[in-house]
Enzyme design. Structure first.
Site, PDB file in Angstrom:
ATOM      1  N   LYS A   1     -11.782  -3.900  17.683  1.00 31.47           N
ATOM      2  CA  LYS A   1     -10.354  -4.009  18.024  1.00 31.47           C
ATOM      3  C   LYS A   1     -10.116  -3.217  19.299  1.00 31.47           C
ATOM      4  O   LYS A   1      -9.877  -2.008  19.242  1.00 31.47           O
ATOM      5  CB  LYS A   1      -9.489  -3.429  16.898  1.00 31.47           C
TER       6      LYS A   1
ATOM      7  N   ASN B   1       0.848  -1.197   0.000  1.00 27.10           N
ATOM      8  CA  ASN B   1       0.000   0.000   0.000  1.00 27.10           C
ATOM      9  C   ASN B   1       0.883   1.247   0.000  1.00 27.10           C
ATOM     10  O   ASN B   1       2.103   1.140  -0.055  1.00 27.10           O
ATOM     11  CB  ASN B   1      -0.948  -0.020   1.208  1.00 27.10           C
TER      12      ASN B   1
ATOM     13  N   ILE C   1      -2.179  -7.679  14.470  1.00 28.25           N
ATOM     14  CA  ILE C   1      -1.333  -7.315  15.631  1.00 28.25           C
ATOM     15  C   ILE C   1      -2.172  -6.624  16.706  1.00 28.25           C
ATOM     16  O   ILE C   1      -2.104  -6.963  17.889  1.00 28.25           O
ATOM     17  CB  ILE C   1      -0.177  -6.385  15.176  1.00 28.25           C
TER      18      ILE C   1
ATOM     19  N   PRO D   1      -2.145 -12.339  10.342  1.00 28.03           N
ATOM     20  CA  PRO D   1      -2.457 -12.140  11.767  1.00 28.03           C
ATOM     21  C   PRO D   1      -2.668 -10.652  12.032  1.00 28.03           C
ATOM     22  O   PRO D   1      -2.039  -9.809  11.384  1.00 28.03           O
ATOM     23  CB  PRO D   1      -1.208 -12.656  12.482  1.00 28.03           C
TER      24      PRO D   1
HETATM   25  O1  PMT Z   1       2.736   6.202   6.595  1.00 30.35           O
HETATM   26  P1  PMT Z   1       2.076   7.475   6.118  1.00 30.35           P
HETATM   27  O2  PMT Z   1       2.266   7.694   4.635  1.00 30.35           O
HETATM   28  O3  PMT Z   1       2.508   8.666   6.933  1.00 30.35           O
HETATM   29  O4  PMT Z   1       0.511   7.306   6.313  1.00 30.35           O
HETATM   30  C1  PMT Z   1      -0.034   7.256   7.593  1.00 30.35           C
HETATM   31  C2  PMT Z   1      -1.169   6.223   7.682  1.00 30.35           C
HETATM   32  C3  PMT Z   1      -2.316   6.650   6.804  1.00 30.35           C
HETATM   33  C4  PMT Z   1      -0.674   4.840   7.267  1.00 30.35           C
HETATM   34  C5  PMT Z   1      -1.598   6.176   9.208  1.00 30.35           C
HETATM   35  O5  PMT Z   1      -2.035   7.441   9.588  1.00 30.35           O
HETATM   36  C6  PMT Z   1      -2.710   5.149   9.438  1.00 30.35           C
HETATM   37  O6  PMT Z   1      -3.880   5.408   9.289  1.00 30.35           O
HETATM   38  N1  PMT Z   1      -2.307   3.917   9.822  1.00 30.35           N
HETATM   39  C7  PMT Z   1      -3.197   2.746   9.960  1.00 30.35           C
HETATM   40  C8  PMT Z   1      -3.424   2.112   8.607  1.00 30.35           C
HETATM   41  C9  PMT Z   1      -4.289   0.886   8.679  1.00 30.35           C
HETATM   42  O7  PMT Z   1      -3.843  -0.171   8.334  1.00 30.35           O
HETATM   43  O8  PMT Z   1      -5.466   1.044   9.183  1.00 30.35           O
HETATM   44  P2  PMT Z   1      -6.562  -0.138   9.409  1.00 30.35           P
HETATM   45  O9  PMT Z   1      -7.809   0.608   9.640  1.00 30.35           O
HETATM   46  O10 PMT Z   1      -6.501  -1.104   8.242  1.00 30.35           O
HETATM   47  O11 PMT Z   1      -6.038  -0.893  10.684  1.00 30.35           O
HETATM   48  C10 PMT Z   1      -6.466  -0.544  11.996  1.00 30.35           C
HETATM   49  C11 PMT Z   1      -5.341  -0.751  12.979  1.00 30.35           C
HETATM   50  O12 PMT Z   1      -5.013  -2.145  13.044  1.00 30.35           O
HETATM   51  C12 PMT Z   1      -4.054  -0.022  12.668  1.00 30.35           C
HETATM   52  O13 PMT Z   1      -3.510   0.443  13.879  1.00 30.35           O
HETATM   53  C13 PMT Z   1      -3.168  -1.102  12.074  1.00 30.35           C
HETATM   54  O14 PMT Z   1      -1.784  -0.869  12.321  1.00 30.35           O
HETATM   55  C14 PMT Z   1      -3.652  -2.333  12.826  1.00 30.35           C
HETATM   56  N2  PMT Z   1      -3.502  -3.592  12.102  1.00 30.35           N
HETATM   57  C15 PMT Z   1      -4.139  -3.816  10.924  1.00 30.35           C
HETATM   58  C16 PMT Z   1      -4.027  -5.035  10.277  1.00 30.35           C
HETATM   59  C17 PMT Z   1      -3.231  -6.034  10.883  1.00 30.35           C
HETATM   60  N3  PMT Z   1      -3.085  -7.219  10.287  1.00 30.35           N
HETATM   61  N4  PMT Z   1      -2.601  -5.801  12.034  1.00 30.35           N
HETATM   62  C18 PMT Z   1      -2.728  -4.598  12.653  1.00 30.35           C
HETATM   63  O15 PMT Z   1      -2.159  -4.380  13.734  1.00 30.35           O
END
Ligand code: PMT
Length: 425
Positions: free
Chosen positions: A369, A224, A329, A327
């Site tokens: 979560k 991504n 995290i 998985p």
């Molecule tokens: O890196 P940049 O270019 O500065 O951009 C910043 C960002 C947009 C990446 C950041 O601000 C952000 O939003 N990060 C989370 C991105 C994400 O994966 O969001 P999510 O809604 O899919 O996941 C929710 C949370 O679960 C996040 O904290 C993610 O780290 C966590 N996660 C998701 C999937 C997974 N398999 N394990 C996780 O821990």
């Protein structure tokens, strides 16, 4: 606020920090002395006032006139030259400085410092110094690795001096190895950290940042647009406040953060393993205080990774790639924390990257979560989310908190988020 305003406001914070800060810069006699001119320029550009004190040998590499011209202040080199303080320059320069920086710190200069010698203005000023002192060594690799130099470095660290570098690379003597003066940006950041209030001293932050890559074959992967900037900014803010930082990150094009434990990974499974390893190592001693997950972790990976490049054939369209779930995290940490007493578990912060109805979807994510804080950003908003230097976020918590911050630089979001986490300790 448009992008230029946000950049100016971030720059404004930096200038405000350095405004009229007094730096006494001790220059040792090594070839890296010429690189210190860029450091003087960098400090001045941020708003600091720099006075240069050089050893006799330093003036063989760069003339006093050059130091004077670049710093805009008289050069000091003579212990016995009666200055405006009646020969007490070394005391005045040691007292009035917010920070003393020694760069390049040569093997000879560090040996003198380690043994408390004070037979010239530079060493006398260093001995008279009571406040913060930053040392940036530079020398030939054999001189750096010599047990005598290493003994002196350990002794100086034990005395409370902060070291920045040296770095590995090509040296002026033609050899390769440890001994290069740290880069200007690194020394500037180290200098800033010497001056910041250490409100988070003794705290340990674990962060994830950047994307993950899920390989299809040796050539292709699913990933991504995450640049890692958001995670870097939070890690930087925690480091500036004196915290210990472990940064588990996917493939990004950002320089390592000085002072952080950098843990590079590639896939979501690698990231999961690295985070759990840190969590399990720290848990028995409860030496982890906050976990902030900014990484954009791939939710799925190919079921099969081909060991050779997948060849294109006409019968392959449409091509289907079978995926399986990675998985999670955040979910796993939330599960583990759920089984622990409140005071025993680190504060857990998740991020939510949404594309529309961000707060509503963030609330749903928080229910699925479990974490203490969820930082929601909407990727559809201009200036927010992936790659840009700014972000606009809303903080949610399990007690109904909903706090939207204006569009800010990621540095400012990082600093404010670290404050919000610190307020929960
Ligand atoms: O890196 P940049 O270019 O500065 O951009 C910043 C960002 C947009 C990446 C950041 O601000 C952000 O939003 N990060 C989370 C991105 C994400 O994966 O969001 P999510 O809604 O899919 O996941 C929710 C949370 O679960 C996040 O904290 C993610 O780290 C966590 N996660 C998701 C999937 C997974 N398999 N394990 C996780 O821990």
């Amino acid at each position: 606020m448009d992008n230029i305003d946000t950049k100016l406001s971030s720059l404004g914070c930096t200038l405000q920090f350095w405004h009229k800060k007094k730096i006494s810069l001790v220059v040792g006699g090594g070839i890296a002395a010429y690189r210190v001119l860029d450091l003087i320029r960098g400090l001045k550009a941020q708003g600091a006032e720099v006075t240069v004190i050089g050893t006799e040998a330093a003036t063989r590499f760069v003339t006093p006139l050059t130091f004077h011209a670049i710093s805009g202040h008289p050069f000091y080199g003579d212990l016995f030259h009666p200055g405006e303080e009646g020969g007490m320059d070394h005391i005045r320069l040691a007292r009035e400085a917010d920070l003393v920086i020694v760069a390049p710190a040569t093997a000879d200069l560090m040996a003198k410092m380690a043994h408390g010698l004070a037979n010239d203005l530079a060493t006398a000023m260093i001995l008279a110094r009571r406040g913060p002192l930053l040392v940036a060594p530079a020398m030939n690799v054999a001189m750096w690795e010599h047990p005598a130099t290493q003994r002196n470095v350990e002794r100086l660290k034990g005395d409370g001096l902060v070291f920045c570098g040296p770095e590995a690379g090509a040296l002026a003597c033609g050899e390769e190895g440890m001994g290069r003066l740290a880069g200007v940006d690194t020394i500037l950041e180290a200098a800033r950290r010497c001056l910041e209030d250490k409100t988070l001293a003794g705290k340990h932050f674990l962060l994830t940042a950047g994307p993950t890559r899920e390989e299809l074959d040796p050539v292709r992967y699913l990933s991504n647009h995450s640049s890692g900037k958001m995670g870097w900014a939070i890690a930087q803010a925690a480091l500036r406040a004196g915290a210990q930082v472990t940064l588990v990150h996917g493939p990004v094009h950002l320089p390592p953060l000085w002072g952080a434990k950098m843990v590079p990974v590639t896939s979501a499974c690698d990231m999961f393993a690295a985070v759990m390893d840190c969590w399990e190592t720290c848990q028995p001693s409860r030496s982890l205080d906050a976990i902030i997950l900014t990484a954009a972790v791939a939710d799925f990976r190919p079921v099969v990774r081909s060991s050779e490049k997948i060849k294109k054939t006409s019968s392959m369209t449409p091509m289907n790639i079978e995926l399986e779930a990675n998985p999670d995290i955040l979910l796993e940490l939330g599960r583990r924390h759920g089984a622990m007493e409140n005071h025993q578990r680190p504060i857990l912060v998740g991020f939510a990257a949404e594309t529309g109805r961000a707060v509503e979807r963030g609330r749903e994510k928080l229910a699925r979560k479990p974490c203490d804080l969820l930082v929601v950003n909407d990727l559809m908003e201009e200036g927010a989310g992936f790659m840009v230097d700014t972000n606009r976020v809303t903080l949610l918590d399990r007690d109904g908190l909903e706090e939207t911050w204006p569009l800010m630089s990621k540095d400012a979001v990082g600093a404010r988020l670290v404050e919000a986490v610190a307020a929960r300790f």
